[in-house]
Design a protein around this motif. Structure first.
Motif, short mmCIF file in Angstrom:
data_model
loop_
_atom_site.label_atom_id
_atom_site.label_comp_id
_atom_site.label_asym_id
_atom_site.label_seq_id
_atom_site.Cartn_x
_atom_site.Cartn_y
_atom_site.Cartn_z
N GLN A 125 -38.65 -19.38 -29.68
CA GLN A 125 -38.83 -20.76 -29.18
C GLN A 125 -38.63 -20.90 -27.66
O GLN A 125 -38.70 -22.00 -27.14
N GLU A 126 -38.38 -19.80 -26.95
CA GLU A 126 -38.26 -19.86 -25.49
C GLU A 126 -39.58 -19.42 -24.87
O GLU A 126 -40.18 -18.42 -25.32
N THR A 127 -40.05 -20.13 -23.83
CA THR A 127 -41.29 -19.71 -23.19
C THR A 127 -41.05 -18.43 -22.38
O THR A 127 -40.07 -18.31 -21.66
N VAL A 128 -41.98 -17.50 -22.55
CA VAL A 128 -41.89 -16.19 -21.89
C VAL A 128 -43.29 -15.79 -21.46
O VAL A 128 -44.27 -16.09 -22.15
N ARG A 129 -43.40 -15.10 -20.34
CA ARG A 129 -44.69 -14.54 -19.91
C ARG A 129 -44.88 -13.20 -20.60
O ARG A 129 -44.13 -12.27 -20.33
N SER A 130 -45.87 -13.14 -21.46
CA SER A 130 -46.00 -11.94 -22.30
C SER A 130 -46.50 -10.74 -21.52
O SER A 130 -46.49 -9.63 -22.04
N CYS A 131 -46.91 -10.93 -20.25
CA CYS A 131 -47.29 -9.77 -19.43
C CYS A 131 -46.07 -9.11 -18.80
O CYS A 131 -46.19 -8.09 -18.13
N THR A 132 -44.89 -9.71 -19.02
CA THR A 132 -43.67 -9.13 -18.45
C THR A 132 -42.77 -8.53 -19.52
O THR A 132 -41.65 -8.12 -19.23
N VAL A 133 -43.26 -8.51 -20.77
CA VAL A 133 -42.43 -8.06 -21.90
C VAL A 133 -43.12 -6.89 -22.58
O VAL A 133 -44.34 -6.95 -22.82
N LEU A 134 -42.37 -5.87 -22.92
CA LEU A 134 -42.93 -4.78 -23.73
C LEU A 134 -42.93 -5.22 -25.19
O LEU A 134 -41.99 -5.89 -25.65
N ALA A 135 -43.97 -4.82 -25.91
CA ALA A 135 -44.04 -5.18 -27.33
C ALA A 135 -42.77 -4.74 -28.07
O ALA A 135 -42.24 -5.47 -28.92
N VAL A 136 -42.26 -3.55 -27.74
CA VAL A 136 -41.08 -3.03 -28.48
C VAL A 136 -39.84 -3.88 -28.25
O VAL A 136 -38.88 -3.80 -29.02
N GLN A 137 -39.85 -4.71 -27.22
CA GLN A 137 -38.70 -5.58 -26.98
C GLN A 137 -38.66 -6.77 -27.94
O GLN A 137 -37.71 -7.55 -27.91
N THR A 138 -39.71 -6.91 -28.76
CA THR A 138 -39.75 -8.06 -29.67
C THR A 138 -39.35 -7.68 -31.09
O THR A 138 -39.66 -8.40 -32.04
N GLU A 139 -38.64 -6.59 -31.26
CA GLU A 139 -38.13 -6.20 -32.57
C GLU A 139 -37.25 -7.34 -33.13
O GLU A 139 -36.31 -7.79 -32.46
N GLY A 140 -37.60 -7.82 -34.31
CA GLY A 140 -36.80 -8.86 -34.96
C GLY A 140 -36.97 -10.26 -34.39
O GLY A 140 -36.27 -11.19 -34.79
N VAL A 141 -37.93 -10.42 -33.48
CA VAL A 141 -38.09 -11.70 -32.78
C VAL A 141 -39.18 -12.53 -33.46
O VAL A 141 -40.13 -11.98 -34.03
N SER A 142 -39.04 -13.84 -33.38
CA SER A 142 -40.10 -14.75 -33.85
C SER A 142 -40.98 -15.10 -32.66
O SER A 142 -40.51 -15.68 -31.68
N ILE A 143 -42.27 -14.75 -32.75
CA ILE A 143 -43.22 -15.00 -31.67
C ILE A 143 -44.18 -16.11 -32.10
O ILE A 143 -44.66 -16.11 -33.25
N HIS A 144 -44.42 -17.04 -31.21
CA HIS A 144 -45.49 -18.03 -31.46
C HIS A 144 -46.46 -18.01 -30.29
O HIS A 144 -46.05 -18.06 -29.13
N THR A 145 -47.74 -17.98 -30.62
CA THR A 145 -48.79 -18.18 -29.63
C THR A 145 -49.38 -19.57 -29.87
O THR A 145 -49.04 -20.22 -30.86
N ILE A 146 -50.29 -19.98 -29.02
CA ILE A 146 -50.86 -21.32 -29.19
C ILE A 146 -51.56 -21.44 -30.55
O ILE A 146 -51.60 -22.52 -31.13
#
Ligand code: FES
Ligand code: FES
Length: 169
Positions: A56-77
């Motif tokens: 639920q926090e806004t993040v720039r996805s060009c600054t994040v590695l996919a592997v950093q989203t282990e266990g995370v809830s991601i929402h796109t538009i």
């Protein structure tokens, strides 16, 4: 390069996939998952076109590695169809011409949503401040700011309930 197993939730669906450790989140979402509402404008954290929500926090996805989203809830538009705040924003952008080419719009909507969840009655300056990291090459920004203020007023008037109900019909 050896791949890594990644488990997370994307737009409310549980996902397990293998990713390269160096793959950026924006590329995983766009290229592997075809979530093309996640745009790539600058690739250097300047434009906000690649904005997504991580827990639920806004993040720039060009600054994040996919592997950093282990266990995370991601929402796109694409996953915000039934979100009352995004729905109110979309209606207001449509009504007040808050977009032209639409390239910046998903990022604008998610950044504006973050503001409206924090502040029910933002000033024009507060809207400009909240969106200052999201670049638009078409509109000159005034219509976007007006649309966010209109959406805030709509939500304060309780029309969001009707919006949410309509989404589930
Ligand atoms: S593409 Fe990520 S901030 Fe521009
Ligand atoms: S509407 Fe074209 S970049 Fe904003």
């Amino acid at each position: 390069m050896e791949k890594v197993q990644l488990h997370n939730t994307i737009n409310d669906a549980s996902e397990t996939r293998e990713v390269e450790p160096r793959q950026l989140l924006v590329h995983m979402l766009r290229d592997s998952m075809r979530l093309t509402g996640v745009h790539i404008g600058c690739d250097t954290s300047q434009c906000g076109a690649c904005t997504v929500l991580l827990d639920q926090e806004t993040v720039r996805s060009c600054t994040v590695l996919a592997v950093q989203t282990e266990g995370v809830s991601i929402h796109t538009i694409e996953g915000m169809e039934c979100d009352p705040t995004v729905t109110a924003l979309k209606q207001a952008f449509n009504e007040l011409h808050g977009l032209q080419c639409g390239f910046c719009t998903p990022g604008m909507l998610l950044a504006a949503r973050a503001l409206l969840l924090r502040v029910r009655d933002p000033s024009e300056d507060a809207v400009r401040e909240a969106l200052h990291g999201n670049l638009c090459r078409c509109t000159g920004y005034q219509n976007i700011v007006d649309a966010v203020l209109l959406a805030a007023a709509t939500l304060r008037e309780g029309e969001a309930v009707a919006i949410e109900e309509a989404c589930h019909e």
